[in-house]
Design a protein around this motif. Structure first.
Motif, PDB file in Angstrom:
ATOM      1  N   PHE A 307      32.871  16.447   7.881  1.00  7.74           N
ATOM      2  CA  PHE A 307      32.215  16.514   9.182  1.00  7.74           C
ATOM      3  C   PHE A 307      33.248  16.457  10.313  1.00  7.74           C
ATOM      4  O   PHE A 307      33.095  17.117  11.343  1.00  7.74           O
ATOM      5  N   ALA A 308      34.312  15.683  10.116  1.00  2.55           N
ATOM      6  CA  ALA A 308      35.363  15.615  11.141  1.00  2.55           C
ATOM      7  C   ALA A 308      36.023  16.973  11.337  1.00  2.55           C
ATOM      8  O   ALA A 308      36.362  17.363  12.467  1.00  2.55           O
ATOM      9  N   ALA A 309      36.209  17.732  10.253  1.00  2.00           N
ATOM     10  CA  ALA A 309      36.802  19.067  10.372  1.00  2.00           C
ATOM     11  C   ALA A 309      35.905  20.005  11.173  1.00  2.00           C
ATOM     12  O   ALA A 309      36.380  20.993  11.739  1.00  2.00           O
ATOM     13  N   ALA A 310      34.610  19.682  11.233  1.00  3.20           N
ATOM     14  CA  ALA A 310      33.675  20.456  12.046  1.00  3.20           C
ATOM     15  C   ALA A 310      33.510  19.853  13.440  1.00  3.20           C
ATOM     16  O   ALA A 310      32.653  20.297  14.209  1.00  3.20           O
ATOM     17  N   GLY A 311      34.324  18.841  13.763  1.00  4.18           N
ATOM     18  CA  GLY A 311      34.254  18.215  15.077  1.00  4.18           C
ATOM     19  C   GLY A 311      33.118  17.221  15.223  1.00  4.18           C
ATOM     20  O   GLY A 311      32.766  16.838  16.341  1.00  4.18           O
ATOM     21  N   LEU A 312      32.550  16.777  14.108  1.00  2.89           N
ATOM     22  CA  LEU A 312      31.421  15.846  14.119  1.00  2.89           C
ATOM     23  C   LEU A 312      31.866  14.528  13.494  1.00  2.89           C
ATOM     24  O   LEU A 312      32.272  14.498  12.334  1.00  2.89           O
ATOM     25  N   HIS A 313      31.781  13.471  14.267  1.00  5.48           N
ATOM     26  CA  HIS A 313      32.321  12.185  13.841  1.00  5.48           C
ATOM     27  C   HIS A 313      31.224  11.120  13.792  1.00  5.48           C
ATOM     28  O   HIS A 313      30.169  11.250  14.406  1.00  5.48           O
ATOM     29  N   ASP A 314      31.516  10.061  13.041  1.00  2.41           N
ATOM     30  CA  ASP A 314      30.665   8.871  12.991  1.00  2.41           C
ATOM     31  C   ASP A 314      29.255   9.179  12.504  1.00  2.41           C
ATOM     32  O   ASP A 314      28.275   8.628  13.004  1.00  2.41           O
ATOM     33  N   VAL A 315      29.151  10.036  11.485  1.00  2.00           N
ATOM     34  CA  VAL A 315      27.846  10.240  10.854  1.00  2.00           C
ATOM     35  C   VAL A 315      27.719   9.442   9.565  1.00  2.00           C
ATOM     36  O   VAL A 315      26.646   9.415   8.957  1.00  2.00           O
ATOM     37  N   SER A 316      28.811   8.787   9.143  1.00  2.00           N
ATOM     38  CA  SER A 316      28.798   7.995   7.914  1.00  2.00           C
ATOM     39  C   SER A 316      28.582   6.525   8.228  1.00  2.00           C
ATOM     40  O   SER A 316      29.176   5.978   9.169  1.00  2.00           O
ATOM     41  N   LEU A 335      19.961   9.003  15.611  1.00  2.00           N
ATOM     42  CA  LEU A 335      18.863   9.791  16.167  1.00  2.00           C
ATOM     43  C   LEU A 335      19.042  10.016  17.665  1.00  2.00           C
ATOM     44  O   LEU A 335      18.741  11.091  18.188  1.00  2.00           O
ATOM     45  N   GLY A 336      19.565   9.022  18.349  1.00  2.00           N
ATOM     46  CA  GLY A 336      19.784   9.134  19.783  1.00  2.00           C
ATOM     47  C   GLY A 336      20.902  10.087  20.154  1.00  2.00           C
ATOM     48  O   GLY A 336      21.017  10.487  21.322  1.00  2.00           O
ATOM     49  N   ARG A 337      21.728  10.469  19.199  1.00  2.00           N
ATOM     50  CA  ARG A 337      22.843  11.382  19.448  1.00  2.00           C
ATOM     51  C   ARG A 337      22.517  12.820  19.069  1.00  2.00           C
ATOM     52  O   ARG A 337      23.396  13.668  18.965  1.00  2.00           O
ATOM     53  N   ARG A 338      21.252  13.135  18.862  1.00  2.00           N
ATOM     54  CA  ARG A 338      20.873  14.448  18.332  1.00  2.00           C
ATOM     55  C   ARG A 338      21.413  15.603  19.163  1.00  2.00           C
ATOM     56  O   ARG A 338      21.973  16.569  18.628  1.00  2.00           O
ATOM     57  N   ALA A 339      21.263  15.532  20.470  1.00  3.41           N
ATOM     58  CA  ALA A 339      21.714  16.648  21.316  1.00  3.41           C
ATOM     59  C   ALA A 339      23.214  16.877  21.164  1.00  3.41           C
ATOM     60  O   ALA A 339      23.671  18.026  21.051  1.00  3.41           O
ATOM     61  N   ALA A 340      23.990  15.798  21.150  1.00  2.45           N
ATOM     62  CA  ALA A 340      25.446  15.938  21.013  1.00  2.45           C
ATOM     63  C   ALA A 340      25.819  16.483  19.637  1.00  2.45           C
ATOM     64  O   ALA A 340      26.751  17.294  19.503  1.00  2.45           O
ATOM     65  N   ILE A 341      25.098  16.043  18.614  1.00  2.00           N
ATOM     66  CA  ILE A 341      25.390  16.515  17.258  1.00  2.00           C
ATOM     67  C   ILE A 341      25.083  17.997  17.132  1.00  2.00           C
ATOM     68  O   ILE A 341      25.867  18.771  16.559  1.00  2.00           O
ATOM     69  N   LEU A 342      23.972  18.446  17.684  1.00  3.16           N
ATOM     70  CA  LEU A 342      23.643  19.871  17.626  1.00  3.16           C
ATOM     71  C   LEU A 342      24.622  20.706  18.451  1.00  3.16           C
ATOM     72  O   LEU A 342      24.951  21.840  18.089  1.00  3.16           O
ATOM     73  N   ALA A 343      25.099  20.147  19.555  1.00  6.62           N
ATOM     74  CA  ALA A 343      26.117  20.855  20.336  1.00  6.62           C
ATOM     75  C   ALA A 343      27.406  20.990  19.531  1.00  6.62           C
ATOM     76  O   ALA A 343      28.085  22.027  19.566  1.00  6.62           O
ATOM     77  N   GLY A 344      27.758  19.934  18.780  1.00  4.30           N
ATOM     78  CA  GLY A 344      28.927  19.996  17.919  1.00  4.30           C
ATOM     79  C   GLY A 344      28.772  21.034  16.825  1.00  4.30           C
ATOM     80  O   GLY A 344      29.725  21.743  16.476  1.00  4.30           O
ATOM     81  N   LEU A 345      27.563  21.136  16.278  1.00  5.39           N
ATOM     82  CA  LEU A 345      27.302  22.168  15.276  1.00  5.39           C
ATOM     83  C   LEU A 345      27.516  23.563  15.852  1.00  5.39           C
ATOM     84  O   LEU A 345      28.140  24.419  15.213  1.00  5.39           O
ATOM     85  N   ALA A 346      27.011  23.798  17.047  1.00 10.94           N
ATOM     86  CA  ALA A 346      27.182  25.112  17.673  1.00 10.94           C
ATOM     87  C   ALA A 346      28.663  25.446  17.857  1.00 10.94           C
ATOM     88  O   ALA A 346      29.098  26.586  17.642  1.00 10.94           O
ATOM     89  N   GLN A 347      29.462  24.444  18.234  1.00 16.36           N
ATOM     90  CA  GLN A 347      30.892  24.685  18.407  1.00 16.36           C
ATOM     91  C   GLN A 347      31.556  24.996  17.063  1.00 16.36           C
ATOM     92  O   GLN A 347      32.402  25.891  16.968  1.00 16.36           O
ATOM     93  N   ALA A 348      31.157  24.260  16.018  1.00 20.17           N
ATOM     94  CA  ALA A 348      31.712  24.508  14.684  1.00 20.17           C
ATOM     95  C   ALA A 348      31.366  25.919  14.215  1.00 20.17           C
ATOM     96  O   ALA A 348      32.197  26.606  13.600  1.00 20.17           O
ATOM     97  N   GLN A 349      30.153  26.368  14.506  1.00 19.23           N
ATOM     98  CA  GLN A 349      29.767  27.709  14.102  1.00 19.23           C
ATOM     99  C   GLN A 349      30.575  28.770  14.852  1.00 19.23           C
ATOM    100  O   GLN A 349      30.898  29.822  14.296  1.00 19.23           O
ATOM    101  N   GLY A 350      30.922  28.473  16.099  1.00 20.97           N
ATOM    102  CA  GLY A 350      31.799  29.373  16.828  1.00 20.97           C
ATOM    103  C   GLY A 350      33.182  29.460  16.198  1.00 20.97           C
ATOM    104  O   GLY A 350      33.771  30.545  16.093  1.00 20.97           O
ATOM    105  N   GLU A 351      33.710  28.322  15.760  1.00 19.38           N
ATOM    106  CA  GLU A 351      35.012  28.307  15.085  1.00 19.38           C
ATOM    107  C   GLU A 351      34.957  29.097  13.786  1.00 19.38           C
ATOM    108  O   GLU A 351      35.905  29.824  13.431  1.00 19.38           O
ATOM    109  N   LEU A 352      33.852  28.986  13.082  1.00 20.21           N
ATOM    110  CA  LEU A 352      33.716  29.725  11.832  1.00 20.21           C
ATOM    111  C   LEU A 352      33.686  31.227  12.066  1.00 20.21           C
ATOM    112  O   LEU A 352      34.237  31.999  11.271  1.00 20.21           O
ATOM    113  N   GLN A 353      33.082  31.657  13.138  1.00 20.46           N
ATOM    114  CA  GLN A 353      33.075  33.093  13.437  1.00 20.46           C
ATOM    115  C   GLN A 353      34.483  33.593  13.747  1.00 20.46           C
ATOM    116  O   GLN A 353      34.832  34.735  13.435  1.00 20.46           O
ATOM    117  N   THR A 354      35.296  32.742  14.343  1.00 16.86           N
ATOM    118  CA  THR A 354      36.698  33.104  14.584  1.00 16.86           C
ATOM    119  C   THR A 354      37.433  33.282  13.263  1.00 16.86           C
ATOM    120  O   THR A 354      38.203  34.233  13.077  1.00 16.86           O
TER     121      THR A 354
END
Length: 369
Positions: A307-316, A335-354
């Protein structure tokens, strides 16, 4: 001043193994994603081994993909195509055990890799991570890595250990699930499920673990569903449902593609996914659920690394020693961090497209002399 050579797009046959753990839908998520990426770069020659029909169907192989059950035939075809200068090779993604058994692809394929490179083909390694980090296997991996035009590792520890490559998010993050980027990014309206899926090869969760999960579900009005994404976890799934007072989505190990769709439909209803399986959490996240690695075994950092490699931290969350109330609080915080986590997912998906664009460029671009 020398003039740079022009370039042309060349589509060579791409030989890629897609074998995996046939009882594990997570392996399908990785391999199908890579195969989807590769089709634009050349015709695929895919080794599936003795995969059951459901596994092969889950890979999404099309009529233009050449599928091999026999390793010998696939290997021979790769050698012949490489000798004609018409082949490239791409390693399968996922976790490798750096043992003699686990490294057989990286050692057995060396003659193919050498011939591919000698005849101006390309070799790529995308989305690979190591399970163990001892010195001898690292040395044995050296020739395979040296023959690769590009390597991207799926976590920083593997990159630091094996070197000669970049870091990318795990390929499963690339899935564009229906729930991952739509409305309701700031809340959980319309999401009425808490998903649970735990490994069968680790200790059973404690009473505090169970009570904490039940409490966060009750506090948020969520139905608990225990699910099977890996067949060997199925018995544990049933017992967890009994102890959590939840329902089950179980699996008999067939029709992998159908089970994946059933899981995704449930993940699209999930506000929270609790698991110690990396690809349960990633699959649920790509459908819009918040991932919570509520670990019984605190020694493993696999999920945190990936998850850290995808820019997502502190989910464990290491649950050992925590009270039920503390576990509930940690889950509620996620649960309270949902918006930030989904934003991180979008950024990770952008990196994957690169990475996808770079891979296509490596596989298809050739200087004209």
């Amino acid at each position: 001043m020398s003039e740079r050579a022009p370039h042309q797009r060349v589509l060579r046959a791409i030989f890629v193994p897609a074998r995996g753990q046939y009882d594990n839908i997570g392996d399908i998520l990785l391999r199908r994603q890579l195969l989807d990426w590769l089709r634009a770069s050349g015709p695929l020659h895919v080794y599936v081994g003795d995969a059951p029909d459901g596994y092969a169907q889950g890979l999404g192989l099309g009529p233009d993909d050449v599928q091999y059950r026999s390793f010998g035939r696939w290997y021979t075809a790769a050698l012949l195509s490489a000798a004609r200068g018409r082949a490239s090779y791409v390693f399968k993604p996922g976790e490798i055990q750096l043992t003699l058994t686990g490294m057989k692809e990286h050692l057995a394929m060396l003659p193919v890799l050498a011939l591919v490179r000698a005849r101006h083909g390309r070799v790529a390694r995308i989305g690979v991570g190591s399970r163990n980090f001892s010195p001898l296997p690292r040395a044995l991996m050296g020739p395979s890595i040296a023959l690769s035009n590009v390597s991207f590792w799926r976590d920083a520890a593997t990159a630091g250990y094996l070197g000669q490559g970049g870091i990318m998010p795990d390929l499963a993050f690339a899935s564009t699930g229906a729930g991952s980027n739509g409305a309701d990014t700031n809340g959980t309206a319309g999401r009425d499920v808490l998903v649970v899926s735990m490994r069968s090869d680790l200790d059973y969760p404690s009473a505090a673990w169970l009570a904490g999960v039940r409490a966060v579900a009750a506090d948020n009005g969520l139905e608990i569903w225990c699910v099977t994404q890996v067949l060997r976890d199925d018995d544990k799934c049933g017992q967890l449902a009994v102890d959590l007072g939840g329902q089950t989505l179980r699996w008999n190990g067939t029709a992998h593609d159908e089970q994946e769709q059933r899981l995704r439909a449930l993940y699209r209803r999930a506000a929270l996914a609790v698991s110690d399986r990396l690809h349960v959490l990633v699959g649920a996240l790509t459908e819009g659920a918040v991932p919570a690695a509520l670990l019984v075994d605190a020694k493993s950092d696999k999920i945190a690394r990936h998850f850290a490699a995808a820019g997502l931290h502190d989910v464990s969350i290491a649950s050992s020693g925590l009270s039920a109330a503390e576990i509930t609080g940690r889950l509620q915080n996620l649960l309270g961090r949902r918006a930030a986590i989904l934003a991180g997912l979008a950024q990770a998906q952008g990196e994957l497209q690169t990475v996808r664009r770079l891979l296509d460029q490596v596989l298809t671009t050739e200087s004209v002399r």
